[in-house]
Design a protein around this motif. Structure first.
Motif, PDB file in Angstrom:
ATOM      1  N   GLU A  24       0.820  -1.203   0.000  1.00  0.00           N
ATOM      2  CA  GLU A  24       0.000   0.000   0.000  1.00  0.00           C
ATOM      3  C   GLU A  24       0.864   1.267   0.000  1.00  0.00           C
ATOM      4  OE1 GLU A  24      -3.364   2.124   2.893  1.00  0.00           O
ATOM      5  OE2 GLU A  24      -1.877   0.726   3.719  1.00  0.00           O
ATOM      6  N   SER A  25       0.493   2.197  -0.852  1.00  0.00           N
ATOM      7  CA  SER A  25       1.086   3.536  -0.829  1.00  0.00           C
ATOM      8  C   SER A  25      -0.018   4.533  -0.504  1.00  0.00           C
ATOM      9  CB  SER A  25       1.715   3.886  -2.174  1.00  0.00           C
ATOM     10  OG  SER A  25       2.110   5.258  -2.179  1.00  0.00           O
ATOM     11  N   LYS A  26       0.200   5.314   0.515  1.00  0.00           N
ATOM     12  CA  LYS A  26      -0.767   6.363   0.845  1.00  0.00           C
ATOM     13  C   LYS A  26      -0.528   7.606  -0.009  1.00  0.00           C
ATOM     14  CE  LYS A  26      -1.441   4.730   5.594  1.00  0.00           C
ATOM     15  NZ  LYS A  26      -2.783   4.177   5.364  1.00  0.00           N
ATOM     16  N   ILE A  27       0.662   7.701  -0.607  1.00  0.00           N
ATOM     17  CA  ILE A  27       0.958   8.830  -1.493  1.00  0.00           C
ATOM     18  C   ILE A  27       0.360   8.590  -2.872  1.00  0.00           C
ATOM     19  CG2 ILE A  27       2.801  10.245  -2.476  1.00  0.00           C
ATOM     20  CD1 ILE A  27       4.645   9.245  -0.263  1.00  0.00           C
ATOM     21  N   TYR A  28       0.489   7.345  -3.354  1.00  0.00           N
ATOM     22  CA  TYR A  28      -0.031   6.980  -4.675  1.00  0.00           C
ATOM     23  C   TYR A  28      -0.965   5.777  -4.530  1.00  0.00           C
ATOM     24  CZ  TYR A  28       3.875   9.929  -6.111  1.00  0.00           C
ATOM     25  OH  TYR A  28       4.751  10.986  -6.261  1.00  0.00           O
ATOM     26  N   PRO A  29      -2.145   5.986  -3.963  1.00  0.00           N
ATOM     27  CA  PRO A  29      -3.057   4.853  -3.714  1.00  0.00           C
ATOM     28  C   PRO A  29      -3.527   4.166  -4.990  1.00  0.00           C
ATOM     29  CG  PRO A  29      -4.159   6.959  -3.322  1.00  0.00           C
ATOM     30  CD  PRO A  29      -2.706   7.265  -3.500  1.00  0.00           C
ATOM     31  N   GLU A  30      -3.405   4.861  -6.127  1.00  0.00           N
ATOM     32  CA  GLU A  30      -3.827   4.243  -7.384  1.00  0.00           C
ATOM     33  C   GLU A  30      -2.987   3.009  -7.729  1.00  0.00           C
ATOM     34  OE1 GLU A  30      -1.859   8.256  -8.613  1.00  0.00           O
ATOM     35  OE2 GLU A  30      -2.674   7.325  -6.795  1.00  0.00           O
ATOM     36  N   LEU A  31      -1.834   2.846  -7.080  1.00  0.00           N
ATOM     37  CA  LEU A  31      -1.010   1.658  -7.332  1.00  0.00           C
ATOM     38  C   LEU A  31      -1.744   0.369  -6.967  1.00  0.00           C
ATOM     39  CD1 LEU A  31       2.488   2.893  -6.138  1.00  0.00           C
ATOM     40  CD2 LEU A  31       1.909   2.131  -8.448  1.00  0.00           C
ATOM     41  N   GLN A  32      -2.713   0.457  -6.069  1.00  0.00           N
ATOM     42  CA  GLN A  32      -3.469  -0.731  -5.677  1.00  0.00           C
ATOM     43  C   GLN A  32      -4.824  -0.812  -6.393  1.00  0.00           C
ATOM     44  OE1 GLN A  32      -1.497   0.922  -2.955  1.00  0.00           O
ATOM     45  NE2 GLN A  32      -0.170  -0.632  -3.872  1.00  0.00           N
ATOM     46  N   ALA A  33      -5.033   0.059  -7.351  1.00  0.00           N
ATOM     47  CA  ALA A  33      -6.304   0.059  -8.071  1.00  0.00           C
ATOM     48  C   ALA A  33      -6.481  -1.232  -8.861  1.00  0.00           C
ATOM     49  CB  ALA A  33      -6.371   1.264  -9.010  1.00  0.00           C
ATOM     50  N   GLU A  34      -7.740  -1.646  -9.006  1.00  0.00           N
ATOM     51  CA  GLU A  34      -8.006  -2.897  -9.711  1.00  0.00           C
ATOM     52  C   GLU A  34      -7.599  -2.824 -11.176  1.00  0.00           C
ATOM     53  OE1 GLU A  34     -11.734  -4.726  -9.235  1.00  0.00           O
ATOM     54  OE2 GLU A  34     -11.636  -4.818  -7.046  1.00  0.00           O
ATOM     55  N   HIS A  35      -7.721  -1.653 -11.794  1.00  0.00           N
ATOM     56  CA  HIS A  35      -7.368  -1.567 -13.213  1.00  0.00           C
ATOM     57  C   HIS A  35      -5.868  -1.752 -13.437  1.00  0.00           C
ATOM     58  CE1 HIS A  35      -6.157   2.645 -12.278  1.00  0.00           C
ATOM     59  NE2 HIS A  35      -5.374   2.500 -13.335  1.00  0.00           N
ATOM     60  N   ALA A  36      -5.064  -1.558 -12.377  1.00  0.00           N
ATOM     61  CA  ALA A  36      -3.615  -1.696 -12.495  1.00  0.00           C
ATOM     62  C   ALA A  36      -3.130  -3.087 -12.115  1.00  0.00           C
ATOM     63  CB  ALA A  36      -2.924  -0.659 -11.606  1.00  0.00           C
ATOM     64  N   THR A  37      -4.014  -3.906 -11.555  1.00  0.00           N
ATOM     65  CA  THR A  37      -3.625  -5.210 -11.029  1.00  0.00           C
ATOM     66  C   THR A  37      -4.141  -6.312 -11.935  1.00  0.00           C
ATOM     67  OG1 THR A  37      -3.765  -4.293  -8.794  1.00  0.00           O
ATOM     68  CG2 THR A  37      -3.654  -6.689  -8.986  1.00  0.00           C
ATOM     69  N   LEU A  38      -3.232  -7.137 -12.436  1.00  0.00           N
ATOM     70  CA  LEU A  38      -3.612  -8.192 -13.368  1.00  0.00           C
ATOM     71  C   LEU A  38      -4.211  -9.393 -12.653  1.00  0.00           C
ATOM     72  CD1 LEU A  38      -3.605  -9.432 -16.220  1.00  0.00           C
ATOM     73  CD2 LEU A  38      -1.253 -10.176 -15.808  1.00  0.00           C
ATOM     74  N   ARG A  39      -3.645  -9.754 -11.515  1.00  0.00           N
ATOM     75  CA  ARG A  39      -4.078 -10.954 -10.797  1.00  0.00           C
ATOM     76  C   ARG A  39      -4.462 -10.603  -9.361  1.00  0.00           C
ATOM     77  NH1 ARG A  39       1.249 -14.541 -12.168  1.00  0.00           N
ATOM     78  NH2 ARG A  39       0.984 -14.713 -14.437  1.00  0.00           N
ATOM     79  N   GLN A  40      -5.333 -11.444  -8.801  1.00  0.00           N
ATOM     80  CA  GLN A  40      -5.763 -11.273  -7.412  1.00  0.00           C
ATOM     81  C   GLN A  40      -6.074  -9.799  -7.121  1.00  0.00           C
ATOM     82  OE1 GLN A  40      -2.139 -12.915  -7.150  1.00  0.00           O
ATOM     83  NE2 GLN A  40      -3.159 -14.638  -8.124  1.00  0.00           N
ATOM     84  N   LYS A  41      -6.944  -9.262  -7.925  1.00  0.00           N
ATOM     85  CA  LYS A  41      -7.295  -7.843  -7.820  1.00  0.00           C
ATOM     86  C   LYS A  41      -7.796  -7.513  -6.413  1.00  0.00           C
ATOM     87  CE  LYS A  41      -8.546  -7.332 -12.716  1.00  0.00           C
ATOM     88  NZ  LYS A  41      -7.561  -6.303 -13.056  1.00  0.00           N
TER      89      LYS A  41
END
Length: 680
Positions: A199-216
């Motif tokens: 988790e990044s609180k500065i760039y929370p979009e890193l954990q966004a589902e659109h950025a995650t290929l597996r185990q979203k």
């Protein structure tokens, strides 16, 4: 003074487990067999007596935390604290070896653990826990003296959770095993193409589902991260977190809508992320930061070396050591990074290094791979020094999975941890590349050493891994004759006279063939896929393998049978998966008493090589349902045909009877192997 009724000295043990002394029909207990310790201590002397106790009394003024850990362990065994119980003393003083992880352990009518540091005391406790035995509410220890220390500073294990997320409880389960076998590093690969898992609180979009290929939606919160750090710290394990950049960054670029890593906004974002990581914990608790830099294969992943060097400087300003992969980006101005070596790559001259060459668990067969971990010399030298820091055993099951437990089911994680622990604690006086892919010849010193260690591993399997995925059984009693390679001239279905009748020798196409009779193991590599010495240098041809198996009765027996090992990474790298009705595309066969054994009914037949996103289900022998084979009472002839062509990566076979028990896979001890033709 110990209560006589609570602490007793044992000399002999009857089959019922009670003490007898001087009985004519009693045999001395082999304490090395009964109380095996892994990794093997540097210096150990077993006595010939045992002590029995019902309560303990732990005394220390220097190691209160370790005292509490030991108290909790005994309480979990229903052994309580009592002033008249068995005296256990934890003493702070230097032992004979100046290593800060060294310890000395003495068990007589009392127990004394001596070490200069908390780590040393902790490792002494791990040894004590391994040799604890219990009868009812009574505890038992053997008399012994140990002086022990590791020869490498870094003894680690790595998981790639960037590609496939694992829950905190599953990671903790494995970290407990690492602690038991005196590992001191958990290398946590947190980012990769499918996901940025911290988790990044500065760039929370890193954990966004659109950025995650597996185990979203699966990632580690910052609190999860701190929880794992504290869990490891209690077990004297250092976490090495890794953000792998600038390659392996699909998730990073998708999340932040960046097309190329050379985009000017990439550098400040990476600097923010590494700083955020380091702000989560102190340099004392996390002294190393890994920044990857490996496998930058695409132009859109490339950055200038100045970007890499600036991140390195940021890490150093935070009083951390920088670790990079080698092969990886080389920054000439960098003179202090630690190189983590993989595949066949060597470190930069003058740089400290960590060895991860040829020990990727995702490539390891549960049988042949354990020989490699036993005989391979970490860092290619007998012990560590100022440059050779140690080794990290790595798990890279790159392909997608159906369930997180599949990582443990489809890769021999736990057996690898146990086998590698001895090599990385003790070192190896000599490197044996000739045994990285095969067991030594029978009755050699090297074979007998492996056989003795295997016996300890099996004892630990039964004691400490009940119900866990421990895909190993005894293989040193499984013997084979081999003959070949016969030239099939590109047609793997070509038959040779071996299939018609078993004889000592054959003449085929003007060439003389004789069986060789020095092959042992659950899995035999005919030619190893990484080029390690095996049976043959030929690139293709047909081999036959022969043995006899004695059964005391008529039965349907479970067998592990396989003709290829799928590496669980990089797609199905052995080549296309076979059609229904074939063991493999190379058309191998197995006959038992002249009856051909049918291959499994595949759940996913005819898959192509580049199928990374289709999870494995039943491809390897050790996680699919066993093959059921009829054995008659007496000797049973087993013949295997193992062809190879230029389209397949591996040339190998596995054929071993197994007992799938409630607590895991076990041996079938009543079955015996013999390669003698007269048993046929």
């Amino acid at each position: 003074m110990l209560d006589f009724f609570k602490v007793k000295i044992f000399i002999y043990i009857t089959l019922l487990g009670f003490v007898t002394s001087g009985c004519a029909d009693s045999n001395p207990v082999n304490f090395e067999d009964k109380y095996p310790i892994i990794p093997t201590p540097q210096e150990i002397n077993y006595g010939n007596e045992e002590i029995q106790f019902e309560n303990i009394n732990i005394q220390t003024s220097d190691f209160e935390n370790e005292k509490n850990l030991l108290t909790d362990f005994f309480q979990s065994k229903n052994i309580k604290t009592d002033t008249k119980g068995l005296s256990i003393t934890l003493n702070k003083r230097s032992v004979e070896n100046e290593n800060d992880e060294a310890y000395a352990l003495t068990i007589s009518d009392e127990i004394v653990i001596v070490a200069a540091t908390h780590k040393g005391i902790y490792y002494g406790i791990q040894t004590l826990k391994q040799i604890f035995r219990q009868q009812g509410e009574t505890g038992i220890f053997p008399q012994l003296t140990i002086t022990d220390w590791p020869v490498f500073k870094i003894r680690g294990f790595m998981h790639d959770t960037g590609r496939n997320f694992q829950s905190v409880p599953q990671l903790k389960e494995q970290i407990e095993v690492l602690a038991q076998y005196k590992y001191n590093v958990f290398h946590w690969h947190l980012t990769d193409n499918p996901g940025w898992r911290l988790e990044s609180k500065i760039y929370p979009e890193l954990q966004a589902e659109h950025a995650t290929l597996r185990q979203k939606g699966n990632f580690y919160s910052q609190e999860d991260f701190k929880d794992i750090l504290e869990f490891c710290k209690e077990r004297k394990i250092t976490v090495i977190p890794e953000f792998d950049i600038p390659g392996h960054t699909d998730a990073f670029r998708k999340a932040l809508q960046i097309d190329e890593m050379r985009d000017p906004k990439v550098k400040p974002i990476l600097l923010d992320l590494f700083q955020e990581l380091m702000d989560l914990t102190s340099a004392e608790d996390v002294p190393y930061i890994h920044m990857g830099t490996d496998e930058v294969r695409n132009d859109f992943e490339r950055v200038s070396n100045d970007v890499i060097f600036e991140i390195m400087n940021l890490i150093r300003k935070n009083n951390r050591e920088v670790i990079v992969w080698k092969e990886g980006i080389v920054v000439k101005k960098d003179s202090t990074s630690i190189n983590q070596l993989w595949a066949y790559h060597e470190g930069r001259k003058g740089h400290r290094f960590i060895d991860s060459r040829s020990n990727y668990i995702n490539h390891l067969d549960p049988f042949a791979g354990m020989a490699r971990l036993y005989f391979q010399q970490p860092t290619r030298q007998p012990k560590g020094d100022s440059l050779a820091l140690g080794g990290i055993l790595a798990a890279w099951p790159d392909n997608n999975i159906n369930h997180e437990r599949d990582i443990l089911i489809q890769n021999p994680i736990y057996p690898s941890m146990v086998f590698y622990s001895d090599a990385i604690w003790n070192g190896r006086a000599k490197d044996y590349p000739e045994y990285w892919a095969k067991l030594p010849p029978k009755n050699t010193k090297e074979f007998n050493d492996f056989k003795a260690f295997e016996k300890k591993v099996i004892a630990h399997r039964d004691l400490f891994f009940k119900g866990k995925e421990f895909q190993y059984i005894k293989q040193t009693d499984k013997h084979w004759k081999l003959i070949g390679p016969f030239n099939h001239q590109g047609n793997v279905e070509t038959s040779f006279p071996v299939e018609e009748s078993i004889k000592e020798t054959y003449n085929v196409d003007g060439k003389h063939f004789t069986w060789t009779d020095n092959h042992t193991g659950g899995t035999i590599h005919l030619k190893h896929f990484f080029g390690f010495p095996a049976v043959t240098d030929a690139k293709q041809g047909t081999y036959y393998a022969y043995t006899n198996i004695y059964a005391p009765d008529d039965r349907i027996q479970d067998f592990w049978v396989g003709f290829q090992g799928w590496s669980r990474s990089g797609g199905r790298r052995v080549g296309p998966f076979p059609n229904q009705g074939d063991w493999h595309t190379t058309k191998p066969k197995i006959w038992v008493n002249n009856t051909e054994i049918e291959p499994p009914v595949w759940k996913q037949p005819n898959l192509g090589t580049k199928t990374d996103e289709i999870p494995f289900i039943d491809e390897d022998y050790f996680y699919r349902s066993p093959t059921k084979i009829h054995l008659k009472k007496g000797w049973n002839k087993v013949l295997l045909k193992i062809p190879q062509d230029r389209n397949s990566w591996k040339w190998m076979f596995t054929c071993i009877p197994v007992n799938i028990a409630e607590n895991g896979v076990r041996e079938v001890p009543e079955l015996k192997y013999s390669t003698k033709f007269e048993n046929n």
